[in-house]
Design a protein around this motif. Structure first.
Motif, short mmCIF file in Angstrom:
data_model
loop_
_atom_site.label_atom_id
_atom_site.label_comp_id
_atom_site.label_asym_id
_atom_site.label_seq_id
_atom_site.Cartn_x
_atom_site.Cartn_y
_atom_site.Cartn_z
N ARG A 40 7.27 -2.20 7.92
CA ARG A 40 6.66 -3.19 7.22
C ARG A 40 5.93 -4.09 7.41
N GLN A 41 6.97 -5.13 8.16
CA GLN A 41 6.63 -6.59 8.88
C GLN A 41 6.05 -6.10 9.59
N ASP A 42 4.75 -5.72 10.06
CA ASP A 42 4.37 -5.52 10.84
C ASP A 42 2.78 -5.12 10.04
N THR A 43 2.70 -4.26 9.23
CA THR A 43 1.55 -4.08 7.75
C THR A 43 1.38 -5.56 6.78
N ARG A 44 3.13 -6.45 6.68
CA ARG A 44 2.21 -7.11 6.00
C ARG A 44 1.76 -8.45 6.46
N ASP A 68 -6.84 -4.95 -1.75
CA ASP A 68 -7.68 -4.80 -0.47
C ASP A 68 -6.14 -5.02 -0.08
N LYS A 69 -5.39 -6.04 0.13
CA LYS A 69 -4.37 -6.35 0.68
C LYS A 69 -3.32 -5.38 0.34
N ARG A 70 -2.86 -5.16 -1.63
CA ARG A 70 -2.19 -4.84 -2.11
C ARG A 70 -2.24 -3.02 -1.28
N HIS A 71 -3.38 -2.10 -0.67
CA HIS A 71 -3.62 -1.45 -0.84
C HIS A 71 -3.20 -0.99 0.88
N SER A 72 -3.20 -1.57 0.93
CA SER A 72 -2.95 -2.25 3.48
C SER A 72 -1.38 -2.04 2.96
N LYS A 73 -1.11 -2.51 1.90
CA LYS A 73 0.83 -3.04 2.00
C LYS A 73 1.53 -1.79 1.67
N GLN A 74 1.66 -0.79 0.57
CA GLN A 74 1.31 -0.02 0.06
C GLN A 74 1.05 1.33 1.28
N THR A 79 4.13 5.18 4.46
CA THR A 79 4.52 4.66 6.72
C THR A 79 5.97 4.94 6.50
N ALA A 80 6.85 4.12 6.28
CA ALA A 80 8.37 3.70 6.53
C ALA A 80 9.51 4.22 5.33
N ARG A 81 8.51 5.11 4.95
CA ARG A 81 9.78 5.59 3.43
C ARG A 81 9.08 7.39 4.25
N ASP A 82 8.39 7.69 5.20
CA ASP A 82 8.18 8.81 5.90
C ASP A 82 9.22 8.63 7.37
N ILE A 83 9.40 7.20 7.72
CA ILE A 83 10.01 7.01 8.92
C ILE A 83 11.19 7.72 8.50
#
Length: 85
Positions: A40-44, A68-74, A79-83
């Motif tokens: 999540r931090q890398d995504t931010r 676009d930024k919101r979509h990237s963060k989502q 990905t974090a949930r999948d982990i």
């Protein structure tokens, strides 16, 4: 001197094993949480740079860059949930 009761010994061993397996599970979950936070931090950071690049290139309106930024963060959250799960 009194000898050890076999039932007491078996109970003590069972308690120790269950505590150890619980700690191993907790450690694994902690590792998954850390990995999720890192993603999540890398995504931010990536989303922030994406928006800055979008605004600098003047490709879209600010609202379009924000979406676009919101979509990237989502995507990073998923990905974090999948982990974790």
């Amino acid at each position: 001197m009194r000898a050890w009761n076999p039932r007491f010994t078996a109970l003590a061993v069972a308690m120790a094993l269950s505590a150890w397996s619980g700690m191993a599970s907790a450690t694994e979950q902690a590792q998954q949480r850390r990995e999720g936070r890192d993603v999540r931090q890398d995504t931010r950071q990536d989303a922030r740079h994406t928006k800055q690049d979008c605004r600098a290139a003047d490709q879209q309106s600010n609202a379009g860059c924000r979406q676009d930024k919101r979509h990237s963060k989502q995507q990073g959250r998923q990905t974090a949930r999948d982990i974790k799960y």
